[in-house]
Design a protein around this motif. Sequence first.
Motif, PDB file in Angstrom:
ATOM      1  N   ILE A   1      -2.736   3.688  -3.446  1.00  0.00           N
ATOM      2  CA  ILE A   1      -2.301   2.812  -4.539  1.00  0.00           C
ATOM      3  C   ILE A   1      -2.033   1.424  -3.966  1.00  0.00           C
ATOM      4  O   ILE A   1      -1.385   1.282  -2.922  1.00  0.00           O
ATOM      5  N   LEU A   2      -2.540   0.399  -4.640  1.00  0.00           N
ATOM      6  CA  LEU A   2      -2.357  -0.985  -4.239  1.00  0.00           C
ATOM      7  C   LEU A   2      -1.574  -1.713  -5.332  1.00  0.00           C
ATOM      8  O   LEU A   2      -1.985  -1.733  -6.492  1.00  0.00           O
ATOM      9  N   LYS A   3      -0.453  -2.298  -4.941  1.00  0.00           N
ATOM     10  CA  LYS A   3       0.391  -3.006  -5.912  1.00  0.00           C
ATOM     11  C   LYS A   3       0.568  -4.446  -5.433  1.00  0.00           C
ATOM     12  O   LYS A   3       1.127  -4.690  -4.354  1.00  0.00           O
ATOM     13  N   ARG A   4       0.074  -5.400  -6.212  1.00  0.00           N
ATOM     14  CA  ARG A   4       0.155  -6.807  -5.822  1.00  0.00           C
ATOM     15  C   ARG A   4       1.626  -7.208  -5.706  1.00  0.00           C
ATOM     16  O   ARG A   4       2.417  -6.973  -6.618  1.00  0.00           O
TER      17      ARG A   4
ATOM     18  N   MET B   1       0.835  -1.195   0.000  1.00  0.00           N
ATOM     19  CA  MET B   1       0.000   0.000   0.000  1.00  0.00           C
ATOM     20  C   MET B   1       0.875   1.251   0.000  1.00  0.00           C
ATOM     21  O   MET B   1       1.813   1.368   0.796  1.00  0.00           O
ATOM     22  N   PHE B   2       0.552   2.181  -0.903  1.00  0.00           N
ATOM     23  CA  PHE B   2       1.265   3.442  -1.020  1.00  0.00           C
ATOM     24  C   PHE B   2       0.259   4.587  -1.111  1.00  0.00           C
ATOM     25  O   PHE B   2      -0.832   4.418  -1.667  1.00  0.00           O
ATOM     26  N   GLU B   3       0.645   5.734  -0.612  1.00  0.00           N
ATOM     27  CA  GLU B   3      -0.206   6.901  -0.816  1.00  0.00           C
ATOM     28  C   GLU B   3      -0.144   7.318  -2.281  1.00  0.00           C
ATOM     29  O   GLU B   3       0.921   7.295  -2.905  1.00  0.00           O
ATOM     30  N   LYS B   4      -1.311   7.695  -2.822  1.00  0.00           N
ATOM     31  CA  LYS B   4      -1.353   8.171  -4.205  1.00  0.00           C
ATOM     32  C   LYS B   4      -0.969   9.645  -4.234  1.00  0.00           C
ATOM     33  O   LYS B   4      -1.576  10.468  -3.566  1.00  0.00           O
ATOM     34  N   HIS B   5       0.048   9.976  -5.016  1.00  0.00           N
ATOM     35  CA  HIS B   5       0.493  11.358  -5.153  1.00  0.00           C
ATOM     36  C   HIS B   5       0.054  11.898  -6.511  1.00  0.00           C
ATOM     37  O   HIS B   5       0.322  11.294  -7.546  1.00  0.00           O
ATOM     38  N   ASP B   6      -0.608  13.035  -6.479  1.00  0.00           N
ATOM     39  CA  ASP B   6      -1.158  13.600  -7.711  1.00  0.00           C
ATOM     40  C   ASP B   6      -0.132  14.512  -8.371  1.00  0.00           C
ATOM     41  O   ASP B   6      -0.303  15.723  -8.483  1.00  0.00           O
TER      42      ASP B   6
ATOM     43  N   TYR C   1      10.957  17.778  -6.605  1.00  0.00           N
ATOM     44  CA  TYR C   1      11.522  16.508  -6.157  1.00  0.00           C
ATOM     45  C   TYR C   1      10.800  15.351  -6.839  1.00  0.00           C
ATOM     46  O   TYR C   1       9.699  15.508  -7.358  1.00  0.00           O
ATOM     47  N   LEU C   2      11.445  14.201  -6.843  1.00  0.00           N
ATOM     48  CA  LEU C   2      10.914  13.001  -7.483  1.00  0.00           C
ATOM     49  C   LEU C   2      10.457  12.029  -6.403  1.00  0.00           C
ATOM     50  O   LEU C   2      11.231  11.675  -5.518  1.00  0.00           O
ATOM     51  N   ARG C   3       9.195  11.599  -6.482  1.00  0.00           N
ATOM     52  CA  ARG C   3       8.649  10.634  -5.523  1.00  0.00           C
ATOM     53  C   ARG C   3       8.690   9.261  -6.196  1.00  0.00           C
ATOM     54  O   ARG C   3       7.810   8.885  -6.957  1.00  0.00           O
ATOM     55  N   VAL C   4       9.732   8.499  -5.926  1.00  0.00           N
ATOM     56  CA  VAL C   4      10.013   7.243  -6.628  1.00  0.00           C
ATOM     57  C   VAL C   4       9.113   6.122  -6.120  1.00  0.00           C
ATOM     58  O   VAL C   4       8.942   5.945  -4.907  1.00  0.00           O
ATOM     59  N   HIS C   5       8.550   5.331  -7.059  1.00  0.00           N
ATOM     60  CA  HIS C   5       7.695   4.220  -6.641  1.00  0.00           C
ATOM     61  C   HIS C   5       7.968   2.913  -7.375  1.00  0.00           C
ATOM     62  O   HIS C   5       7.371   1.890  -7.046  1.00  0.00           O
ATOM     63  N   ASP C   6       8.879   2.912  -8.366  1.00  0.00           N
ATOM     64  CA  ASP C   6       9.139   1.646  -9.068  1.00  0.00           C
ATOM     65  C   ASP C   6      10.478   1.729  -9.787  1.00  0.00           C
ATOM     66  O   ASP C   6      11.017   2.819 -10.028  1.00  0.00           O
ATOM     67  N   PHE C   7      11.010   0.563 -10.126  1.00  0.00           N
ATOM     68  CA  PHE C   7      12.243   0.480 -10.902  1.00  0.00           C
ATOM     69  C   PHE C   7      12.210  -0.803 -11.729  1.00  0.00           C
ATOM     70  O   PHE C   7      11.951  -1.890 -11.194  1.00  0.00           O
ATOM     71  N   ILE C   8      12.451  -0.678 -13.023  1.00  0.00           N
ATOM     72  CA  ILE C   8      12.507  -1.838 -13.914  1.00  0.00           C
ATOM     73  C   ILE C   8      13.980  -2.170 -14.123  1.00  0.00           C
ATOM     74  O   ILE C   8      14.675  -1.504 -14.890  1.00  0.00           O
TER      75      ILE C   8
ATOM     76  N   PRO D   1       6.866   6.161   0.528  1.00  0.00           N
ATOM     77  CA  PRO D   1       6.837   5.290   1.712  1.00  0.00           C
ATOM     78  C   PRO D   1       5.869   4.125   1.563  1.00  0.00           C
ATOM     79  O   PRO D   1       4.734   4.305   1.108  1.00  0.00           O
ATOM     80  N   LEU D   2       6.327   2.950   1.921  1.00  0.00           N
ATOM     81  CA  LEU D   2       5.463   1.775   1.948  1.00  0.00           C
ATOM     82  C   LEU D   2       4.630   1.833   3.220  1.00  0.00           C
ATOM     83  O   LEU D   2       5.173   1.808   4.329  1.00  0.00           O
ATOM     84  N   LEU D   3       3.306   1.912   3.092  1.00  0.00           N
ATOM     85  CA  LEU D   3       2.427   2.048   4.246  1.00  0.00           C
ATOM     86  C   LEU D   3       2.145   0.715   4.927  1.00  0.00           C
ATOM     87  O   LEU D   3       1.638   0.689   6.045  1.00  0.00           O
ATOM     88  N   GLY D   4       2.447  -0.376   4.227  1.00  0.00           N
ATOM     89  CA  GLY D   4       2.214  -1.684   4.799  1.00  0.00           C
ATOM     90  C   GLY D   4       1.719  -2.662   3.750  1.00  0.00           C
ATOM     91  O   GLY D   4       1.620  -2.343   2.563  1.00  0.00           O
ATOM     92  N   HIS D   5       1.410  -3.880   4.203  1.00  0.00           N
ATOM     93  CA  HIS D   5       0.853  -4.927   3.349  1.00  0.00           C
ATOM     94  C   HIS D   5      -0.525  -5.306   3.878  1.00  0.00           C
ATOM     95  O   HIS D   5      -0.748  -5.333   5.091  1.00  0.00           O
TER      96      HIS D   5
END
Length: 278
Positions: free
Chosen positions: A176-179, A31-36, A110-117, A149-153
């Motif tokens: 935001i929910l990411k499986r 779970m992550f906060e959604k940033h607009d 600033y950049l709010r990073v949430h993924d990396f391929i 920030p990861l809010l939890g699972h």
Amino acid sequence: MSQNIKPQKALHLFTEADKKKPKFVGHNYMMFEKHDGWYGYLDFPSCKIHSRAMREIPSLVELSNSIREKRPQVKGRLIFEIMIEGLEIDSFSELNGILNRKYEQVDDVYLRVHDFIFEWKFEMPATKRFGFAQEIVRRIDSPSVRISPLLGHANHPDLWQSEAESIWQRGGEGLILKRVDSVYMPEKRNFDLMKIKEELTLDLQVVGMFEGEGKYTGTLGGLIVLDSAGNKHRVSGMTDAQRHEWWNNEDVILDKVVEVKAMKRLKDGSLREPRFKS
């Protein structure tokens, strides 16, 4: 040359939840906060900040250069939301205008990073990709590059909804929910990546109140509001102070127009998850 990889798209939770057999049942989600903010990415080792349209952002060239100086020895794509510190953005077009300045660098960005391929390996599970993202942000070690920030699972819609409501209470956009074991799927929209966000904002008239339950027994549980089509809706989400004041003096709020947010309007005219905003 930057590779043409389309962003993965987030599905509204209710779209999947409305199905007879939702595919998210039994799965665990980060779970992550959604940033607009403004979707952006940079590829290592070039480190040029690009927009969704694969165009280098001219107002962020200095930030790109500073990241390049600290870049880790890795290949892949860092994905983020582009944010501006302390600036209230009224619309996407306004943010678009600021970032598209050709002859001026943007301050306090600033950049709010949430993924990396990593090395363009789409099959890598989301939880491992996020681990790479965390390590890259740590190595860059810049206040302009921050991990989301990861809010939890959690593995249940009630827990997701509760987390979303906590975010809304502090003025955030949503969740935001990411499986955890999902792979990166460019341009796809499915249960691997979902969002809980209020898309509808309405100004509605207060025509009544109702008593709460549990800890709100004996005080205001919520408001009854009326829309232009004559539909009544029960909304909650007010503060404890507002509950106490309005329950003891209904004239303060009755017949007033309040702002209500909801996820969507249903076919029968009712609102999905309506909530008092202001």
